[in-house]
Scaffold this motif. Structure first.
Motif, PDB file in Angstrom:
ATOM      1  N   ARG A 233      39.786  55.529  41.646  1.00 48.15           N
ATOM      2  CA  ARG A 233      39.733  54.071  41.753  1.00 48.15           C
ATOM      3  C   ARG A 233      39.054  53.822  43.043  1.00 48.15           C
ATOM      4  O   ARG A 233      39.004  54.483  44.011  1.00 48.15           O
ATOM      5  CB  ARG A 233      41.069  53.272  41.660  1.00 48.15           C
ATOM      6  N   ALA A 234      38.078  52.701  42.911  1.00 47.21           N
ATOM      7  CA  ALA A 234      37.504  52.158  44.053  1.00 47.21           C
ATOM      8  C   ALA A 234      38.434  51.417  44.747  1.00 47.21           C
ATOM      9  O   ALA A 234      39.486  50.815  44.238  1.00 47.21           O
ATOM     10  CB  ALA A 234      36.267  51.354  43.653  1.00 47.21           C
ATOM     11  N   SER A 235      38.348  50.867  46.256  1.00 45.84           N
ATOM     12  CA  SER A 235      39.026  49.885  46.826  1.00 45.84           C
ATOM     13  C   SER A 235      38.042  49.002  47.187  1.00 45.84           C
ATOM     14  O   SER A 235      36.697  49.075  46.782  1.00 45.84           O
ATOM     15  CB  SER A 235      39.883  50.369  48.117  1.00 45.84           C
ATOM     16  N   PHE A 236      38.426  47.683  47.872  1.00 50.61           N
ATOM     17  CA  PHE A 236      37.648  46.791  47.703  1.00 50.61           C
ATOM     18  C   PHE A 236      37.776  45.975  49.471  1.00 50.61           C
ATOM     19  O   PHE A 236      38.548  46.177  50.009  1.00 50.61           O
ATOM     20  CB  PHE A 236      38.073  45.368  46.746  1.00 50.61           C
ATOM     21  N   GLY A 237      36.624  45.159  49.440  1.00 37.55           N
ATOM     22  CA  GLY A 237      36.632  44.343  50.781  1.00 37.55           C
ATOM     23  C   GLY A 237      35.853  44.937  52.029  1.00 37.55           C
ATOM     24  O   GLY A 237      36.080  44.722  53.045  1.00 37.55           O
ATOM     25  N   CYS A 238      34.759  45.558  51.483  1.00 36.77           N
ATOM     26  CA  CYS A 238      33.881  45.964  52.407  1.00 36.77           C
ATOM     27  C   CYS A 238      32.454  45.271  52.453  1.00 36.77           C
ATOM     28  O   CYS A 238      31.465  46.150  52.809  1.00 36.77           O
ATOM     29  CB  CYS A 238      33.645  47.494  52.103  1.00 36.77           C
TER      30      CYS A 238
ATOM     31  N   VAL B 180      52.227  46.874  51.339  1.00 43.28           N
ATOM     32  CA  VAL B 180      50.552  47.077  51.389  1.00 43.28           C
ATOM     33  C   VAL B 180      50.424  47.034  49.630  1.00 43.28           C
ATOM     34  O   VAL B 180      49.304  46.434  49.359  1.00 43.28           O
ATOM     35  CB  VAL B 180      50.103  48.151  52.007  1.00 43.28           C
ATOM     36  N   GLN B 181      50.956  47.773  49.100  1.00 47.60           N
ATOM     37  CA  GLN B 181      50.783  47.918  47.483  1.00 47.60           C
ATOM     38  C   GLN B 181      51.005  46.637  47.062  1.00 47.60           C
ATOM     39  O   GLN B 181      50.050  46.179  46.251  1.00 47.60           O
ATOM     40  CB  GLN B 181      51.660  49.009  46.851  1.00 47.60           C
ATOM     41  N   THR B 182      51.879  45.974  47.455  1.00 43.82           N
ATOM     42  CA  THR B 182      51.991  44.345  46.750  1.00 43.82           C
ATOM     43  C   THR B 182      50.945  43.450  47.284  1.00 43.82           C
ATOM     44  O   THR B 182      50.377  42.733  46.301  1.00 43.82           O
ATOM     45  CB  THR B 182      53.605  43.948  46.936  1.00 43.82           C
ATOM     46  N   CYS B 183      50.603  43.744  48.446  1.00 44.74           N
ATOM     47  CA  CYS B 183      49.641  42.602  48.964  1.00 44.74           C
ATOM     48  C   CYS B 183      48.314  42.998  48.479  1.00 44.74           C
ATOM     49  O   CYS B 183      47.389  42.008  48.017  1.00 44.74           O
ATOM     50  CB  CYS B 183      49.515  42.871  50.565  1.00 44.74           C
ATOM     51  N   VAL B 184      47.995  44.337  48.317  1.00 44.54           N
ATOM     52  CA  VAL B 184      46.574  44.660  47.593  1.00 44.54           C
ATOM     53  C   VAL B 184      46.592  44.189  46.527  1.00 44.54           C
ATOM     54  O   VAL B 184      45.610  43.434  45.762  1.00 44.54           O
ATOM     55  CB  VAL B 184      46.324  45.902  47.749  1.00 44.54           C
ATOM     56  N   ALA B 185      47.588  44.310  45.493  1.00 46.71           N
ATOM     57  CA  ALA B 185      47.641  43.699  44.042  1.00 46.71           C
ATOM     58  C   ALA B 185      47.144  42.557  44.128  1.00 46.71           C
ATOM     59  O   ALA B 185      46.588  42.070  42.928  1.00 46.71           O
ATOM     60  CB  ALA B 185      48.809  44.373  43.403  1.00 46.71           C
ATOM     61  N   ARG B 186      47.969  41.618  44.702  1.00 47.65           N
ATOM     62  CA  ARG B 186      48.132  40.288  44.799  1.00 47.65           C
ATOM     63  C   ARG B 186      46.683  39.868  45.162  1.00 47.65           C
ATOM     64  O   ARG B 186      45.877  39.020  44.569  1.00 47.65           O
ATOM     65  CB  ARG B 186      49.077  39.691  45.739  1.00 47.65           C
ATOM     66  N   GLN B 187      45.933  40.344  46.371  1.00 47.96           N
ATOM     67  CA  GLN B 187      44.497  40.129  46.806  1.00 47.96           C
ATOM     68  C   GLN B 187      43.592  40.325  45.546  1.00 47.96           C
ATOM     69  O   GLN B 187      42.741  39.652  45.432  1.00 47.96           O
ATOM     70  CB  GLN B 187      44.235  40.544  48.234  1.00 47.96           C
ATOM     71  N   GLU B 188      43.846  41.495  45.138  1.00 45.57           N
ATOM     72  CA  GLU B 188      42.895  41.762  44.002  1.00 45.57           C
ATOM     73  C   GLU B 188      42.676  40.844  42.916  1.00 45.57           C
ATOM     74  O   GLU B 188      41.751  40.595  42.218  1.00 45.57           O
ATOM     75  CB  GLU B 188      43.131  43.154  43.711  1.00 45.57           C
ATOM     76  N   LYS B 189      44.142  40.534  42.453  1.00 45.61           N
ATOM     77  CA  LYS B 189      44.420  39.529  41.249  1.00 45.61           C
ATOM     78  C   LYS B 189      43.662  38.364  41.837  1.00 45.61           C
ATOM     79  O   LYS B 189      43.054  37.454  41.011  1.00 45.61           O
ATOM     80  CB  LYS B 189      45.660  39.291  41.078  1.00 45.61           C
ATOM     81  N   GLU B 190      43.812  37.635  42.859  1.00 40.91           N
ATOM     82  CA  GLU B 190      43.049  36.545  43.359  1.00 40.91           C
ATOM     83  C   GLU B 190      41.854  36.363  43.442  1.00 40.91           C
ATOM     84  O   GLU B 190      41.185  35.471  43.112  1.00 40.91           O
ATOM     85  CB  GLU B 190      43.759  36.167  44.790  1.00 40.91           C
ATOM     86  N   THR B 191      41.062  37.468  43.583  1.00 42.52           N
ATOM     87  CA  THR B 191      39.671  37.431  44.079  1.00 42.52           C
ATOM     88  C   THR B 191      38.971  37.954  42.574  1.00 42.52           C
ATOM     89  O   THR B 191      37.843  38.192  42.611  1.00 42.52           O
ATOM     90  CB  THR B 191      39.216  38.207  45.106  1.00 42.52           C
ATOM     91  N   GLY B 192      39.943  38.438  41.749  1.00 42.92           N
ATOM     92  CA  GLY B 192      39.242  39.168  40.474  1.00 42.92           C
ATOM     93  C   GLY B 192      38.635  40.474  40.488  1.00 42.92           C
ATOM     94  O   GLY B 192      37.656  41.055  39.839  1.00 42.92           O
ATOM     95  N   ALA B 193      39.060  41.301  41.580  1.00 40.81           N
ATOM     96  CA  ALA B 193      38.505  42.754  42.040  1.00 40.81           C
ATOM     97  C   ALA B 193      39.220  43.410  40.815  1.00 40.81           C
ATOM     98  O   ALA B 193      40.478  43.573  40.759  1.00 40.81           O
ATOM     99  CB  ALA B 193      38.858  42.897  43.300  1.00 40.81           C
ATOM    100  N   GLU B 194      38.605  44.232  40.062  1.00 41.59           N
ATOM    101  CA  GLU B 194      39.203  45.080  39.263  1.00 41.59           C
ATOM    102  C   GLU B 194      38.287  46.313  38.811  1.00 41.59           C
ATOM    103  O   GLU B 194      36.917  46.180  39.057  1.00 41.59           O
ATOM    104  CB  GLU B 194      39.540  44.206  37.901  1.00 41.59           C
TER     105      GLU B 194
END
Length: 256
Positions: free
Chosen positions: A177-182, A212-226
């Motif tokens: 998987r990719a990560s986001f925010g770059c 961190v796992q919980t925070c990242v999941a929340r931020q990705e959901k809020e921004t639509g990153a998938e």
């Protein structure tokens, strides 16, 4: 005379500066924090990785790491004279980590924020491959606990080669998987932002990883990153029961 000497010695200990007497569990650890790239996913420049390098280093000091034992590295070191980071390449990282670990012998932390792929993480003009990082850490930090944090796409690929019984590994994504925010305007990658945001309320690195796992999941959901990056936490069996000994101590206890 002996009684008087004992009393004098006790008074000297009680009156000594408390900051000298107090030492947290990470005060004799060495740490390396790396910004491995400066390109956004668009190809343009970004400060996200170097922002993470700088502020993660500050956060480690707050958690009890000795500032003098934290080494920072960047692919554009001359751009940051205030931090004076070293040049981020594999040989320099190895030499610096090995030298520092000869003095700060209790443990080692390695943190890199960069782009990544299925074969490893970007390190300037090089590719930091999982087996190379494993060899660096095994040689520079043998027979001591270590924490390894890889903030990059596909960083889960680092977990199998890095696994040791006294090591904790935290990655920004699964191996596939990719990560986001770059982006060019991002202050930090999502993972690094969540790492920094989670530090104040975490008890130790295991709890920090879960937050961190919980925070990242929340931020990705809020921004639509998938699809979701799914950061990974792996804890070696010999280190797990010792985690209470490595609780974060953000400041010395107050004197009575």
């Amino acid at each position: 005379m002996r009684a008087a000497a004992a009393v004098i010695g006790l008074l000297a200990l009680l009156l000594a500066p408390f900051s000298v007497a107090w030492a947290g569990p990470f005060s004799n650890w060495t740490a390396v924090v790396v910004a491995g790239d400066y390109h956004a996913h668009s190809g343009g420049p970004t400060e996200a990785f170097d922002n993470a390098r700088r502020d993660v280093s500050k956060a480690l000091v707050e958690l009890g790491f000795d500032k003098a034992s934290i080494q920072q590295f960047s692919v554009r070191p001359k751009r940051y004279p205030a931090d004076a980071p070293g040049t981020a390449d594999a040989r320099t990282l190895y030499d610096s980590l090995r030298a520092s670990a000869q003095t700060a012998k209790a443990g080692c932390l390695f943190y890199i924020s960069s782009h990544g792929g299925p074969d490893g993480a970007i390190l300037g003009e090089e590719l930091l491959r999982p087996h190379l990082l494993a060899a660096i850490l095994d040689d520079a930090c043998p027979n001591r606990p270590s924490v390894v944090v890889i903030s990059a796409c596909f960083s889960g690929v680092f977990i199998p080669p890095l696994q040791k019984s006294d090591r904790l590994i935290l990655t920004a994504a699964r191996a596939d998987r990719a990560s986001f925010g770059c982006g060019e305007s991002d202050k930090y990658p999502y993972f690094d932002a969540c790492f920094l945001a989670s530090v104040p309320d975490a008890h130790d690195f295991a709890a920090l990883g879960a937050r961190v796992q919980t925070c990242v999941a929340r931020q990705e959901k809020e921004t639509g990153a998938e699809p979701a990056s799914e950061p990974q936490v792996w804890i070696g069996p010999a280190l797990r029961p010792l985690l209470p000994l490595y609780a974060f101590e953000r400041s010395p206890p107050r004197t009575p």
